[in-house]
Design an enzyme around this catalytic site. Structure first.
Site, PDB file in Angstrom:
ATOM      1  N   TYR A 138       0.837  -1.212   0.000  1.00 17.64           N
ATOM      2  CA  TYR A 138       0.000   0.000   0.000  1.00 17.64           C
ATOM      3  C   TYR A 138       0.866   1.255   0.000  1.00 17.64           C
ATOM      4  CZ  TYR A 138      -3.902  -3.102   1.275  1.00 17.64           C
ATOM      5  OH  TYR A 138      -4.853  -4.104   1.318  1.00 17.64           O
TER       6      TYR A 138
ATOM      7  N   HIS B  54      -0.116 -11.834   1.061  1.00 13.17           N
ATOM      8  CA  HIS B  54      -0.687 -11.153  -0.093  1.00 13.17           C
ATOM      9  C   HIS B  54      -0.424 -12.022  -1.323  1.00 13.17           C
ATOM     10  CE1 HIS B  54      -1.592  -6.531  -0.237  1.00 13.17           C
ATOM     11  NE2 HIS B  54      -2.605  -7.234  -0.673  1.00 13.17           N
TER      12      HIS B  54
END
Length: 270
Positions: A69, A133
């Site tokens: 992010y 992820h």
């Protein structure tokens, strides 16, 4: 105003207690290569500080971030000073984002490096939850070193629970067999991962929902799409929390009120 304080619930058998909505922070750190309908500017520190304060007032205690992010973790660390006990912090490993591009590393070495870096960035000595992820090749990822490395980090007390943010039913099921939690896509458009929710419910595993509102793309003719979306999300008892990635205080407040109304109605119907 209605809040979510009274609706906190256990996240499977992790020992964590989470609010039914979590604040996703991708928009705090990254506005390149994202899948939202329109572009946006990153909020400044004061805006993020106010968003965090509003979230707490609304009964949100779950913060979702990730190295992928952008600068989200680096920004959150200083802004969370003095508040560590107020939050359940969830971060990720596996995906990196640099110069506008993602790349993946599921090795034990990188997993340990990533967790230690997240601890440093977030100014904390433990993470409540760390998710892998996935790059989409879920079953292959689960043969790599990442899960054993997270298990070791959990034993060392650096993380309290770990799990998997994947894209397939097979991956989600295998991830839950060996881990504590799965993050799944579950919305009005995409319900293929329901077997993962069912497995989690029967085995007391944690479930977090991503894309609950299809990243802002949902639109239903003649209906309130937000309410309909959240009604579906919370219709399954396995769901611990839905992660909402917003930097708009009005949207955040409206989402909380909608979910509080749904949960209140559900409690009345029991």
């Amino acid at each position: 105003m209605k809040t979510l304080h009274q609706y906190h619930r256990p996240l499977g058998s992790t020992g964590l207690t989470v609010s039914p909505l979590g604040l996703g922070t991708v928009k705090v750190g990254r506005n390149q290569g994202v899948k939202y309908p329109s572009g946006f500017e990153l909020p400044d520190d004061q805006q993020v500080r106010e968003l965090l304060a509003l979230s707490r007032d609304l009964g949100i205690n779950l913060l979702d971030t990730a190295p992928a992010y952008g600068i989200s973790e680096q920004r959150l660390g200083p802004l969370l000073a003095g508040q560590r006990q107020e939050w359940v912090l969830c971060s990720k490993v596996g995906e990196e984002f640099e110069n506008g591009e993602s790349w993946f590393d599921f090795s034990a070495l990188h997993t340990r490096h990533s967790v230690h870096r997240s601890l440093q960035r977030l100014h904390t000595d433990y993470l409540d939850l760390v998710l892998v992820h996935s790059n989409g090749d879920d079953l292959q990822v689960l043969t790599e070193e990442v899960y054993p490395a997270l298990q070791q980090l959990k034993q060392e007390g650096l993380i309290r629970a770990f799990g998997f943010s994947g894209k397939t039913v097979a991956g989600g099921l295998q991830a839950l067999e060996k881990g504590d939690c799965a993050m799944v896509t579950w919305n009005l458009r995409e319900q293929a991962e329901r077997p993962v929710l069912d497995f989690a419910l029967s085995h007391n595993k944690g479930i977090l929902v991503k894309k609950a509102l299809a990243s802002g793309h949902i639109c239903l003719e003649g209906e309130d799409p937000v309410r309909a979306g959240f009604e579906l999300v919370f219709s399954h008892a396995a769901v611990g929390s839905a992660i909402i990635g917003t930097i708009n205080p009005t949207h955040l407040t409206q989402n909380v009120i909608t979910v509080a109304n749904i949960l209140e109605q559900s409690a009345l119907n029991i």
